[in-house]
Design a protein around this motif. Structure first.
Motif, mmCIF file in Angstrom:
data_model
loop_
_atom_site.group_PDB
_atom_site.id
_atom_site.type_symbol
_atom_site.label_atom_id
_atom_site.label_comp_id
_atom_site.label_asym_id
_atom_site.label_seq_id
_atom_site.Cartn_x
_atom_site.Cartn_y
_atom_site.Cartn_z
ATOM 1 N N ARG A 164 -8.445 -39.438 -9.688
ATOM 2 C CA ARG A 164 -7.848 -39.292 -11.017
ATOM 3 C C ARG A 164 -6.397 -38.818 -10.946
ATOM 4 N NH1 ARG A 164 -11.200 -35.994 -15.075
ATOM 5 N NH2 ARG A 164 -9.891 -37.134 -16.514
ATOM 6 N N LEU A 165 -6.060 -38.146 -9.823
ATOM 7 C CA LEU A 165 -4.700 -37.600 -9.726
ATOM 8 C C LEU A 165 -3.696 -38.607 -9.170
ATOM 9 C CD1 LEU A 165 -5.613 -34.036 -8.413
ATOM 10 C CD2 LEU A 165 -4.499 -34.565 -10.570
ATOM 11 N N GLN A 191 -10.168 -28.115 -19.641
ATOM 12 C CA GLN A 191 -10.619 -29.451 -20.038
ATOM 13 C C GLN A 191 -9.472 -30.433 -19.794
ATOM 14 O OE1 GLN A 191 -11.534 -28.228 -24.142
ATOM 15 N NE2 GLN A 191 -10.037 -29.723 -24.838
ATOM 16 N N ASP A 192 -9.796 -31.739 -19.801
ATOM 17 C CA ASP A 192 -8.746 -32.736 -19.553
ATOM 18 C C ASP A 192 -7.609 -32.564 -20.566
ATOM 19 O OD1 ASP A 192 -10.463 -33.652 -17.684
ATOM 20 O OD2 ASP A 192 -10.721 -35.654 -18.527
ATOM 21 N N VAL A 193 -6.378 -32.652 -20.099
ATOM 22 C CA VAL A 193 -5.232 -32.562 -21.027
ATOM 23 C C VAL A 193 -4.356 -33.800 -20.825
ATOM 24 C CG1 VAL A 193 -3.138 -31.269 -21.629
ATOM 25 C CG2 VAL A 193 -5.218 -30.037 -21.035
ATOM 26 N N MET A 194 -4.084 -34.497 -21.915
ATOM 27 C CA MET A 194 -3.295 -35.724 -21.792
ATOM 28 C C MET A 194 -1.806 -35.442 -22.003
ATOM 29 S SD MET A 194 -3.486 -39.324 -23.782
ATOM 30 C CE MET A 194 -5.130 -39.816 -23.340
ATOM 31 N N LEU A 195 -0.984 -36.036 -21.138
ATOM 32 C CA LEU A 195 0.470 -35.897 -21.274
ATOM 33 C C LEU A 195 0.986 -37.059 -22.136
ATOM 34 C CD1 LEU A 195 1.372 -34.847 -17.623
ATOM 35 C CD2 LEU A 195 0.917 -33.401 -19.614
ATOM 36 N N PRO A 196 2.226 -36.944 -22.660
ATOM 37 C CA PRO A 196 2.700 -37.979 -23.596
ATOM 38 C C PRO A 196 2.709 -39.389 -23.000
ATOM 39 C CG PRO A 196 4.194 -36.097 -23.577
ATOM 40 C CD PRO A 196 3.179 -35.831 -22.519
ATOM 41 N N ASP A 197 2.868 -39.523 -21.674
ATOM 42 C CA ASP A 197 2.892 -40.881 -21.102
ATOM 43 C C ASP A 197 1.483 -41.403 -20.810
ATOM 44 O OD1 ASP A 197 2.056 -39.425 -18.963
ATOM 45 O OD2 ASP A 197 3.640 -40.062 -17.585
ATOM 46 N N GLY A 198 0.451 -40.674 -21.222
ATOM 47 C CA GLY A 198 -0.924 -41.149 -21.048
ATOM 48 C C GLY A 198 -1.606 -40.600 -19.803
ATOM 49 N N ALA A 199 -0.830 -40.038 -18.859
ATOM 50 C CA ALA A 199 -1.451 -39.456 -17.653
ATOM 51 C C ALA A 199 -2.310 -38.262 -18.076
ATOM 52 C CB ALA A 199 -0.374 -39.008 -16.677
ATOM 53 N N VAL A 200 -3.448 -38.082 -17.383
ATOM 54 C CA VAL A 200 -4.364 -37.007 -17.771
ATOM 55 C C VAL A 200 -4.457 -35.965 -16.656
ATOM 56 C CG1 VAL A 200 -6.772 -36.453 -18.301
ATOM 57 C CG2 VAL A 200 -5.716 -38.486 -19.287
ATOM 58 N N ILE A 201 -4.235 -34.697 -17.024
ATOM 59 C CA ILE A 201 -4.454 -33.608 -16.062
ATOM 60 C C ILE A 201 -5.944 -33.306 -16.118
ATOM 61 C CG2 ILE A 201 -3.890 -31.229 -15.433
ATOM 62 C CD1 ILE A 201 -1.281 -31.545 -17.020
ATOM 63 N N PRO A 202 -6.664 -33.529 -14.993
ATOM 64 C CA PRO A 202 -8.123 -33.350 -15.072
ATOM 65 C C PRO A 202 -8.523 -31.884 -15.212
ATOM 66 C CG PRO A 202 -7.478 -34.622 -13.116
ATOM 67 C CD PRO A 202 -6.230 -34.018 -13.678
ATOM 68 N N LYS A 203 -9.651 -31.694 -15.864
ATOM 69 C CA LYS A 203 -10.252 -30.360 -16.013
ATOM 70 C C LYS A 203 -10.335 -29.670 -14.645
ATOM 71 C CE LYS A 203 -14.830 -28.587 -16.974
ATOM 72 N NZ LYS A 203 -16.145 -28.803 -17.480
ATOM 73 N N GLY A 204 -9.997 -28.400 -14.601
ATOM 74 C CA GLY A 204 -10.141 -27.628 -13.369
ATOM 75 C C GLY A 204 -8.885 -27.597 -12.517
ATOM 76 N N VAL A 205 -7.889 -28.458 -12.851
ATOM 77 C CA VAL A 205 -6.686 -28.515 -12.003
ATOM 78 C C VAL A 205 -5.666 -27.460 -12.459
ATOM 79 C CG1 VAL A 205 -4.686 -29.963 -11.427
ATOM 80 C CG2 VAL A 205 -7.003 -30.905 -11.317
#
Ligand code: HEM
Length: 474
Positions: free
Chosen positions: A47-48, A404-418
């Motif tokens: 996912r990263l 929890q998952d956090v979405m950045l403006p360009d659509g990339a998602v920071i996965p939960k736990g990171v």
């Protein structure tokens, strides 16, 4: 069914004692945990992949030590943000990813998320825990929200205003000491050392109402705070010392524990002494008497703090908050002030302009002390301080862990736990945010909360530049 029997292990049913069964269950549980972790790591890595990453040192170390806490490290950050202007990922060893955010667009979703979604990450703060306990810096979730609300009145202008007199007094002591040292022929001073003593002196007066005179004579309490700060920094540089049990066996670990005890004893004694004077009096009478006689210090405010149900802070909570403010307040301000002096020394023309501004303001005044209302009347000096804080921020990064998952403006998602590192230094030196970030700027973007800030007379610094995009935001 020979496969299902334990006899191939040489263990007949008669040998399968409860202990062996327990062992098997334990081993299976451990194996399941390890497999789950490996699966989670692989899934996270997949996912990263949308986050760019600089070349690793090797597969095992990852990017460890790529950004040391030195001048070299800060140069590396400057290079990295030029290559990756929004964010990049680094690996702390083979399995711990950290996403570094270095642009307001990627930082905003994390800082505007609730404390439940993006709490502080304790990996980097845990060393401070035995010293600072559950104060505002280290507490999370409900405790943090509750204390944050409870402490808001401590920052009311009326409480802060009288502190300016304390700052004046402490600064005068520092100046007098410098003059004496110069007259004795000393022409080199470690500014940070002197300024740290001055900020500690001020904080001890503001927080505890205690005059240790630490700028002139040694104080055990102040020396211990300086020791603790140095020990925490030293521990951060040695990966082996990240393990608590190892650290506490070392001389540094034992020194740290002893120093924590001393600092806690000091804070505890002030709280006890103050509690004894409190209960006999009505709160309003107490406040009135204090306001007449002297400044209301932070311990007073904490002792008087109540939530909606009238519940007060415990002694342990008060100690944690006072110790936290003592730590957070001294090093940051000493570093910020030292860099302001450095930058003014590097730019004598701006130094002279600041001096003229202050002289003009204090022209008809005796004694020539700065007062609260003057702070809004020093636009050029304010601008220089802000610009110095941009170029040399005392805290270079902070961390958050996404629950929890956090979405950045360009659509990339920071996965939960990171874990995310918000690079304050990187953002301040990012050419996608500041044109020519290494040059001096007019840091005159006015925020709603700035009262008569630096915007008024900004033409004198060479670059009339705002951060890119600031015009729309301001
Ligand atoms: C130039 C001076 C200062 C700088 C650059 C600075 C920087 C910061 C930063 C970056 C944080 C955020 C930490 C995080 O969220 O992980 C923070 C939090 C904090 N600072 Fe400062 N600080 C300064 C002065 C002070 C002073 C003078 C005090 C108190 C006397 C103070 C008390 C605190 C506290 C209590 C927190 C935790 C707040 C919370 O999480 O609710 N700071 N500071």
């Amino acid at each position: 069914m020979p496969q299902l029997s334990l006899s191939w292990l040489g263990l007949g049913l008669e040998a399968a004692s409860p202990w062996l069964l327990l062992l098997l269950v334990g081993a299976s549980w451990l194996l399941a945990r390890v497999l789950t972790q490996i699966y989670a790591c692989c899934e996270n890595s997949r996912r990263l992949q949308c986050f760019p990453q600089p070349p690793k040192r090797n597969w095992f170390l990852g990017h460890l030590d790529m950004i040391p806490p030195t001048e070299q490290g800060m140069k590396k950050v400057t290079q990295l943000v030029t290559t990756y202007p929004k964010c990049f990922m680094i690996w702390m060893g083979p399995i711990i990813p950290v996403i570094t955010l270095c642009h307001p667009d990627t930082i905003r979703p994390i800082l505007s998320a609730s404390v439940a979604v993006a709490p502080k990450d304790m990996m980097f703060y845990s060393f401070l825990k035995p010293w600072l306990g559950d104060g505002l810096l280290l507490s999370t979730s409900d405790k943090w929200s509750c204390h944050r609300r409870l402490l808001t009145p401590a920052f009311h202008f009326n409480i802060l205003k009288p502190y300016v007199k304390i700052f004046n007094d402490s600064t005068n002591v520092m100046h007098a000491k410098w003059q004496r040292l110069i007259s004795e022929g000393k022409n080199r001073l470690d500014m940070f050392e002197h300024i740290s003593l001055m900020t500690l002196d001020s904080l001890q007066k503001c927080i505890f109402g205690f005059e240790s005179n630490c700028q002139e004579k040694p104080s055990e309490y102040i020396a211990t705070i300086l020791d603790l700060s140095a020990l925490v920094t030293r521990r951060g540089h040695n990966l082996l010392m990240y393990m608590d049990f190892l650290y506490h066996l070392t001389p540094d670990g034992q020194h740290f524990r002893k120093a924590c005890r001393l600092v806690h004893d000091f804070t505890g004694a002030v709280i006890q002494e103050r509690r004894q004077t409190l209960p006999d009096q009505d709160v309003d009478d107490f406040l009135l008497a204090k306001a007449k006689s002297k400044t209301l210090d932070f311990i007073d405010v904490l002792l008087l703090t109540k939530d909606e149900d009238g519940k007060m802070l415990s002694d342990e909570d008060i100690r944690a908050e006072a110790d936290t403010f003592m730590f957070e307040g001294h090093d940051t301000t000493a570093s910020g002030l030292s860099w302001v002096l450095y930058n003014l020394a590097k730019h004598p023309e701006y130094q002279e302009r600041c001096r003229q501004e202050v002289r003009e303001l204090l022209r008809d005044r005796d004694p020539k002390d700065i007062e609260w209302d003057d702070l809004a009347q020093l636009p050029f000096l304010t601008m220089c301080i802000k610009e110095s804080l941009r170029l040399h921020p005392p805290v270079v990064f902070i961390t958050r862990r996404c629950t929890q998952d956090v979405m950045l403006p360009d659509g990339a998602v920071i996965p939960k736990g990171v874990t995310c590192a918000i690079s304050i230094f990187g953002t301040h030196h990012n050419p996608a945010v500041w044109p020519d970030p290494e040059e001096l700027h007019r840091t005159d973007v006015r925020h709603e909360r700035d009262e008569g800030g630096a915007g008024a007379d900004a033409a004198a610094l060479p670059r009339a530049a705002r951060p890119r995009g600031a015009a729309q935001e301001a």
